[in-house]
Design a protein around this motif. Structure first.
Motif, PDB file in Angstrom:
ATOM      1  N   TYR A 133       0.810  -1.217   0.000  1.00 21.32           N
ATOM      2  CA  TYR A 133       0.000   0.000   0.000  1.00 21.32           C
ATOM      3  C   TYR A 133       0.846   1.271   0.000  1.00 21.32           C
ATOM      4  CZ  TYR A 133      -3.097  -3.704   1.492  1.00 21.32           C
ATOM      5  OH  TYR A 133      -3.784  -4.883   1.569  1.00 21.32           O
ATOM      6  N   GLY A 134       2.152   1.108  -0.186  1.00 30.10           N
ATOM      7  CA  GLY A 134       3.027   2.273  -0.253  1.00 30.10           C
ATOM      8  C   GLY A 134       4.006   2.403   0.880  1.00 30.10           C
ATOM      9  N   GLY A 135       4.097   1.385   1.750  1.00 31.65           N
ATOM     10  CA  GLY A 135       5.097   1.423   2.807  1.00 31.65           C
ATOM     11  C   GLY A 135       6.504   1.298   2.252  1.00 31.65           C
ATOM     12  N   HIS A 136       7.470   1.835   2.992  1.00 31.17           N
ATOM     13  CA  HIS A 136       8.871   1.793   2.560  1.00 31.17           C
ATOM     14  C   HIS A 136       9.511   0.483   2.988  1.00 31.17           C
ATOM     15  CE1 HIS A 136      13.222   3.159   2.739  1.00 31.17           C
ATOM     16  NE2 HIS A 136      12.865   3.512   1.525  1.00 31.17           N
ATOM     17  N   LEU A 137      10.669   0.173   2.397  1.00 33.83           N
ATOM     18  CA  LEU A 137      11.414  -1.027   2.787  1.00 33.83           C
ATOM     19  C   LEU A 137      11.694  -1.058   4.289  1.00 33.83           C
ATOM     20  CD1 LEU A 137      14.049  -1.280  -0.097  1.00 33.83           C
ATOM     21  CD2 LEU A 137      12.143  -2.846   0.313  1.00 33.83           C
ATOM     22  N   THR A 138      11.945   0.114   4.872  1.00 39.51           N
ATOM     23  CA  THR A 138      12.245   0.185   6.307  1.00 39.51           C
ATOM     24  C   THR A 138      11.002   0.041   7.172  1.00 39.51           C
ATOM     25  OG1 THR A 138      12.118   2.601   6.220  1.00 39.51           O
ATOM     26  CG2 THR A 138      14.306   1.599   5.986  1.00 39.51           C
ATOM     27  N   HIS A 139       9.867  -0.208   6.547  1.00 40.31           N
ATOM     28  CA  HIS A 139       8.612  -0.384   7.283  1.00 40.31           C
ATOM     29  C   HIS A 139       8.235  -1.856   7.367  1.00 40.31           C
ATOM     30  CE1 HIS A 139       7.470   3.983   5.936  1.00 40.31           C
ATOM     31  NE2 HIS A 139       8.546   3.944   6.723  1.00 40.31           N
ATOM     32  N   GLY A 140       9.249  -2.719   7.331  1.00 41.43           N
ATOM     33  CA  GLY A 140       8.979  -4.123   7.585  1.00 41.43           C
ATOM     34  C   GLY A 140       9.270  -5.088   6.469  1.00 41.43           C
ATOM     35  N   CYS A 183       3.934   6.216  10.745  1.00 40.05           N
ATOM     36  CA  CYS A 183       3.072   6.791   9.708  1.00 40.05           C
ATOM     37  C   CYS A 183       3.977   7.440   8.665  1.00 40.05           C
ATOM     38  CB  CYS A 183       2.073   7.785  10.285  1.00 40.05           C
ATOM     39  SG  CYS A 183       2.760   9.134  11.254  1.00 40.05           S
ATOM     40  N   GLY A 184       3.777   7.017   7.438  1.00 41.93           N
ATOM     41  CA  GLY A 184       4.613   7.510   6.350  1.00 41.93           C
ATOM     42  C   GLY A 184       4.548   6.563   5.181  1.00 41.93           C
ATOM     43  N   SER A 185       4.896   7.056   3.999  1.00 41.07           N
ATOM     44  CA  SER A 185       4.759   6.260   2.782  1.00 41.07           C
ATOM     45  C   SER A 185       5.663   6.817   1.702  1.00 41.07           C
ATOM     46  CB  SER A 185       3.305   6.297   2.297  1.00 41.07           C
ATOM     47  OG  SER A 185       3.164   5.740   1.014  1.00 41.07           O
ATOM     48  N   ILE A 186       5.945   5.975   0.709  1.00 37.10           N
ATOM     49  CA  ILE A 186       6.687   6.439  -0.465  1.00 37.10           C
ATOM     50  C   ILE A 186       5.773   6.665  -1.655  1.00 37.10           C
ATOM     51  CG2 ILE A 186       8.842   5.346   0.234  1.00 37.10           C
ATOM     52  CD1 ILE A 186       8.180   3.109  -1.812  1.00 37.10           C
TER      53      ILE A 186
END
Length: 425
Positions: A133-140, A183-186
């Motif tokens: 859904y747009g999470g970054h690599l550092t988000h898991g 909370c954050g996204s690419i």
């Protein structure tokens, strides 16, 4: 509105000197400058730095080793770089209204790693936007340190609206009791509701980490809401819309300052890159000006215009538009998937990214307007870009003809006017 720069750092004399010593590399630099000047840069994470930022980046500070922090270095001769770092820190604090700033992270990922190191221990549960859904690599991501060291739980977006599913965030937080919420996204084109995330974090006793790598430049220019009043730690990059050097920073309150600093050095990094920190200081200074605020608002206006024109041409724009510098779109109605579309557009001189589309198996397109706005383009040019892009994807315009059209457009909006499109004065 024109927001262009006079010259790049690499003056003709400097390139000539490099050409005599290393002609092979000099030719690469000239060719890359030509590529950037004659193609459309629509990658959401890219921008054009000012000559002043580039000057600091290529300065003698690159020679200095400076492990530690101002006044507490592990090497001698740091008196002047200490002044530079203090200047960068103070400008960042003032620009974003933060009690503490660490400007040493080498990248956005380094900044996120430091935030996790300051607040978490291996095995802790973390709630973040899922990668599909747009999470970054550092988000898991399991390929990243985050997915290997922590127990990540992913929330998603609503299947109809494409907006963050707040009910799901609250439900997952209550069920899993995470140590931190990210909370954050690419690739999320709308403003995040930081107050909502703060409320949920407080309810379950979690830290709130805002990964604001993409919108932080808009925050600096007053064109996006700030996460600083809500998050325990804010991580960001200093490039993208902020238009500084490639690097990261961490903002936090005074109560977490020591933990954050120790997480950056010595836990996750060694010596600071003082030339990059000096360039960050220049960029923070530029971002505090009325001209940058006008630029940031124009970036958003351009993104909204581009989204509207692409939708009118038949692409499906996720969330129905954008609040920021980026937008994502599905080119399937034009008969191509995202990966194929990216290749066709690259051949035509239109450079952009693929991205995952929420609740879809195929990949879409991610576009950003930061770089073209730096070149001075406005809403009228966004309409031209949308038309070019869709003509290429429909097969109505071949790559060669499209490249010529792109060259004509970029010739009027060079990032470096004194050099022109060929890289020569």
């Amino acid at each position: 509105m024109s927001v262009t720069h006079d010259v790049p750092l690499a003056e003709d004399s400097a390139l000539a000197g490099l050409g005599r010593q290393d002609p092979e590399l000099a030719e690469i630099l000239v060719a890359e400058r030509r590529r950037q000047s004659t193609t459309l840069q629509l990658i959401a994470a890219e921008n054009f730095m000012s000559p002043a930022v580039l000057a600091a980046l290529g300065s003698p500070l690159a020679n200095k080793y400076a492990e530690g922090y101002p006044g507490a270095r592990h090497h001698g001769g740091c008196e002047l770089v200490d002044v530079a770092e203090r200047l960068a820190v103070e400008r960042a604090r003032e620009l974003f209204g933060a009690e503490h700033a660490n400007v040493q992270p080498h990248s956005g990922s380094s900044a996120v790693l430091a935030a996790y190191a300051a607040l978490l221990r291996p095995g802790d549960t973390v709630l973040a936007l899922g990668l599909p859904y747009g999470g970054h690599l550092t988000h898991g991501s399991p390929a990243n340190f985050s997915g290997r060291w922590f127990d990540f739980v992913g929330y998603g977006v609503d299947a109809e609206t494409g907006l963050v599913a707040h009910d799901q965030v609250r439900t997952l937080a209550r069920a899993r009791r995470p140590k931190a919420i990210v909370c954050g996204s690419i690739a999320y084109p709308r403003h995040l509701d930081y107050a909502f995330f703060r409320e949920v974090a407080d309810e379950v006793g979690a830290y709130l980490i805002a990964d604001a790598a993409h919108p932080m430049g808009l925050v600096a220019g007053g064109a996006a809401p700030s996460p600083v009043p809500y998050a325990d730690i804010v991580c960001a990059t200093t490039h993208k819309v902020l238009r500084g050097p490639r690097g990261g920073m961490v903002l936090c309150g005074s109560e977490l300052a020591e933990r954050v600093d120790r997480a950056v050095f010595p836990f996750t990094q060694g010596g600071a890159q003082m030339h990059t920190i000096a360039a960050k200081a220049v960029a923070f200074g530029e971002a505090a000006t009325p001209a940058f605020a006008a630029y940031a608002h124009q970036v958003v206006a351009n993104a909204r215009a581009l989204a509207a024109h692409l939708a009118a041409e038949g692409l499906v724009v996720t969330t129905g538009g954008t609040d920021t510098h980026l937008l994502t779109a599905d080119p399937a109605p034009l008969g191509v998937d995202g990966r194929t579309a990216r290749g066709l557009l690259a051949a035509a001189g239109i450079v952009l990214d693929c991205c995952a589309l929420p609740h879809a198996d195929l990949r879409g397109l991610r576009l950003g307007t930061a770089a073209v706005t730096t070149q001075g383009m406005g809403e009228r040019e966004m309409q031209r870009i949308a038309a070019l892009l869709t003509e290429v994807l429909r097969g109505d315009l071949g790559a060669s003809r499209a490249r010529e059209d792109v060259r004509r457009l970029t010739a009027d909006f060079s990032p470096w006017p004194r050099w022109g499109a060929t890289g020569h004065a």
